[in-house]
Design a protein around this motif. Structure first.
Motif, PDB file in Angstrom:
ATOM      1  N   LEU A   1       0.835  -1.202   0.000  1.00 54.14           N
ATOM      2  CA  LEU A   1       0.000   0.000   0.000  1.00 54.14           C
ATOM      3  C   LEU A   1       0.868   1.249   0.000  1.00 54.14           C
ATOM      4  CD1 LEU A   1      -2.948   1.121   0.115  1.00 54.14           C
ATOM      5  CD2 LEU A   1      -2.434   1.556   2.514  1.00 54.14           C
ATOM      6  N   LEU A   2       1.931   1.250   0.776  1.00 57.14           N
ATOM      7  CA  LEU A   2       2.823   2.414   0.812  1.00 57.14           C
ATOM      8  C   LEU A   2       3.425   2.675  -0.568  1.00 57.14           C
ATOM      9  CD1 LEU A   2       4.595   1.788   4.229  1.00 57.14           C
ATOM     10  CD2 LEU A   2       2.855   3.532   3.721  1.00 57.14           C
ATOM     11  N   ASP A   3       3.766   1.623  -1.301  1.00 57.44           N
ATOM     12  CA  ASP A   3       4.275   1.797  -2.670  1.00 57.44           C
ATOM     13  C   ASP A   3       3.223   2.465  -3.553  1.00 57.44           C
ATOM     14  OD1 ASP A   3       6.769   0.748  -2.113  1.00 57.44           O
ATOM     15  OD2 ASP A   3       6.280  -1.268  -2.857  1.00 57.44           O
ATOM     16  N   LEU A   4       1.967   2.064  -3.383  1.00 55.54           N
ATOM     17  CA  LEU A   4       0.876   2.661  -4.149  1.00 55.54           C
ATOM     18  C   LEU A   4       0.671   4.122  -3.757  1.00 55.54           C
ATOM     19  CD1 LEU A   4      -1.530   2.219  -6.120  1.00 55.54           C
ATOM     20  CD2 LEU A   4      -2.869   1.593  -4.112  1.00 55.54           C
ATOM     21  N   VAL A   5       0.660   4.394  -2.469  1.00 54.60           N
ATOM     22  CA  VAL A   5       0.442   5.752  -1.951  1.00 54.60           C
ATOM     23  C   VAL A   5       1.582   6.679  -2.394  1.00 54.60           C
ATOM     24  CG1 VAL A   5       0.342   7.101   0.181  1.00 54.60           C
ATOM     25  CG2 VAL A   5      -0.987   5.005  -0.030  1.00 54.60           C
ATOM     26  N   ARG A   6       2.774   6.143  -2.412  1.00 50.53           N
ATOM     27  CA  ARG A   6       3.954   6.915  -2.828  1.00 50.53           C
ATOM     28  C   ARG A   6       3.742   7.476  -4.242  1.00 50.53           C
ATOM     29  NH1 ARG A   6       7.203   3.304  -1.427  1.00 50.53           N
ATOM     30  NH2 ARG A   6       7.993   4.222   0.489  1.00 50.53           N
ATOM     31  N   THR A   7       3.104   6.720  -5.119  1.00 54.57           N
ATOM     32  CA  THR A   7       2.869   7.173  -6.496  1.00 54.57           C
ATOM     33  C   THR A   7       1.839   8.296  -6.544  1.00 54.57           C
ATOM     34  OG1 THR A   7       1.090   5.596  -7.009  1.00 54.57           O
ATOM     35  CG2 THR A   7       3.368   4.856  -7.386  1.00 54.57           C
ATOM     36  N   LYS A   8       1.082   8.461  -5.485  1.00 54.52           N
ATOM     37  CA  LYS A   8       0.055   9.510  -5.429  1.00 54.52           C
ATOM     38  C   LYS A   8       0.575  10.785  -4.786  1.00 54.52           C
ATOM     39  CE  LYS A   8      -3.657   6.134  -5.371  1.00 54.52           C
ATOM     40  NZ  LYS A   8      -3.932   6.174  -6.773  1.00 54.52           N
ATOM     41  N   LYS A   9       1.887  10.854  -4.618  1.00 55.04           N
ATOM     42  CA  LYS A   9       2.581  12.061  -4.166  1.00 55.04           C
ATOM     43  C   LYS A   9       2.399  12.401  -2.690  1.00 55.04           C
ATOM     44  CE  LYS A   9       3.947  12.645  -8.379  1.00 55.04           C
ATOM     45  NZ  LYS A   9       4.877  11.662  -8.800  1.00 55.04           N
ATOM     46  N   TYR A  10       2.049  11.423  -1.871  1.00 57.03           N
ATOM     47  CA  TYR A  10       2.047  11.668  -0.429  1.00 57.03           C
ATOM     48  C   TYR A  10       3.490  11.670   0.032  1.00 57.03           C
ATOM     49  CZ  TYR A  10      -2.975  10.977  -0.114  1.00 57.03           C
ATOM     50  OH  TYR A  10      -4.327  11.109  -0.249  1.00 57.03           O
ATOM     51  N   LYS A  11       3.825  12.560   0.947  1.00 55.41           N
ATOM     52  CA  LYS A  11       5.192  12.658   1.482  1.00 55.41           C
ATOM     53  C   LYS A  11       5.377  11.789   2.727  1.00 55.41           C
ATOM     54  CE  LYS A  11       6.704  15.716  -1.442  1.00 55.41           C
ATOM     55  NZ  LYS A  11       6.911  15.101  -2.725  1.00 55.41           N
ATOM     56  N   LYS A  12       4.321  11.709   3.546  1.00 58.85           N
ATOM     57  CA  LYS A  12       4.378  10.874   4.736  1.00 58.85           C
ATOM     58  C   LYS A  12       2.963  10.498   5.145  1.00 58.85           C
ATOM     59  CE  LYS A  12       4.571  14.615   8.145  1.00 58.85           C
ATOM     60  NZ  LYS A  12       5.280  15.128   9.315  1.00 58.85           N
ATOM     61  N   VAL A  13       2.852   9.398   5.871  1.00 58.56           N
ATOM     62  CA  VAL A  13       1.553   8.942   6.360  1.00 58.56           C
ATOM     63  C   VAL A  13       1.661   8.590   7.836  1.00 58.56           C
ATOM     64  CG1 VAL A  13       0.717   8.108   4.124  1.00 58.56           C
ATOM     65  CG2 VAL A  13       1.960   6.549   5.629  1.00 58.56           C
ATOM     66  N   LEU A  14       0.551   8.717   8.520  1.00 55.25           N
ATOM     67  CA  LEU A  14       0.463   8.397   9.933  1.00 55.25           C
ATOM     68  C   LEU A  14      -0.228   7.047  10.092  1.00 55.25           C
ATOM     69  CD1 LEU A  14       0.738   9.411  12.926  1.00 55.25           C
ATOM     70  CD2 LEU A  14      -1.590  10.304  12.668  1.00 55.25           C
ATOM     71  N   VAL A  15       0.379   6.186  10.902  1.00 55.94           N
ATOM     72  CA  VAL A  15      -0.213   4.885  11.222  1.00 55.94           C
ATOM     73  C   VAL A  15      -0.184   4.749  12.741  1.00 55.94           C
ATOM     74  CG1 VAL A  15      -0.172   2.402  10.767  1.00 55.94           C
ATOM     75  CG2 VAL A  15       0.794   3.974   9.082  1.00 55.94           C
ATOM     76  N   THR A  16      -1.299   4.340  13.327  1.00 53.52           N
ATOM     77  CA  THR A  16      -1.371   4.213  14.781  1.00 53.52           C
ATOM     78  C   THR A  16      -1.733   2.785  15.173  1.00 53.52           C
ATOM     79  OG1 THR A  16      -3.729   4.733  15.029  1.00 53.52           O
ATOM     80  CG2 THR A  16      -2.195   6.606  14.933  1.00 53.52           C
ATOM     81  N   CYS A  17      -1.419   2.453  16.411  1.00 50.44           N
ATOM     82  CA  CYS A  17      -1.860   1.162  16.960  1.00 50.44           C
ATOM     83  C   CYS A  17      -1.927   1.282  18.480  1.00 50.44           C
ATOM     84  CB  CYS A  17      -0.938   0.021  16.542  1.00 50.44           C
ATOM     85  SG  CYS A  17       0.719   0.049  17.232  1.00 50.44           S
ATOM     86  N   ASP A  18      -2.663   0.381  19.090  1.00 49.80           N
ATOM     87  CA  ASP A  18      -2.721   0.334  20.545  1.00 49.80           C
ATOM     88  C   ASP A  18      -1.355  -0.082  21.075  1.00 49.80           C
ATOM     89  OD1 ASP A  18      -5.416   0.950  20.463  1.00 49.80           O
ATOM     90  OD2 ASP A  18      -6.063  -1.141  20.634  1.00 49.80           O
TER      91      ASP A  18
END
Length: 174
Positions: A118-135
């Motif tokens: 998914l990160l590879d896909l998102v990278r192509t959409k020009k996002y610079k960084k993403v937030l991921v959370t967990c307990d």
């Protein structure tokens, strides 16, 4: 192995129904919640997931998002939900991405593979960084995020639960 992530409209109905039935029978909370079927038909789910990608969701307090599934041949192994932006709530708990692997397929490395795809896909959409959370007590999810180059930003307390917030930088593929 024919492992890939596919958008919701490319997932085979039989594969999805088998996947979601396993989750429902497990009695666990289905993650990501966006992959739940409730009492809807598969056709209704496809329409809902399509609407989830549009500005219509703002009316319900959500943000546009896309649902993908991790598939090996026709078997659905997991689901991953990408929120296109963050609202105040998602900034603290939820982030851009939520994911889950069906109970029988856990501890096989699928979560990390799905997140990286998914990160590879998102990278192509020009996002610079993403937030991921967990307990904080979800060590498997924390390890998955860290394996995908997530950097722990902080820990926050919400309603008696501690949430770990990780940022993943997407500048370029290493």
């Amino acid at each position: 192995m024919g492992l890939k992530i596919v958008k919701y409209d490319k997932v085979p109905e039989v594969g999805y129904l088998e996947y979601i039935k396993e989750w429902e029978l497990s009695g666990e909370k289905i993650v990501p919640m966006a992959s739940e079927r409730r009492s809807e038909s598969f056709g209704d789910l496809l329409a809902k997931w399509s609407t989830d990608e549009t500005d219509e969701v703002y009316k319900k307090g959500f943000v546009p998002a896309a649902l993908y599934f991790l598939v090996d041949k026709k078997k659905v192994l997991g689901a991953i939900h990408f929120r296109h932006e963050l609202n105040d709530s998602l900034l603290y708990n939820g982030g851009h991405i939520g994911y889950g692997i069906r109970p029988s397929e856990r501890k096989k490395g699928y979560a990390t593979k799905m997140l990286v795809m998914l990160l590879d896909l998102v990278r192509t959409k020009k996002y610079k960084k993403v937030l991921v959370t967990c307990d904080e007590n979800n060590t498997g999810s924390a390890r998955t995020i860290e394996n995908a180059k997530g950097i722990l930003y902080d820990k926050i307390e919400l309603e008696g639960e501690t949430t770990l917030r990780y940022w993943i930088t997407l500048d370029s593929r290493e």
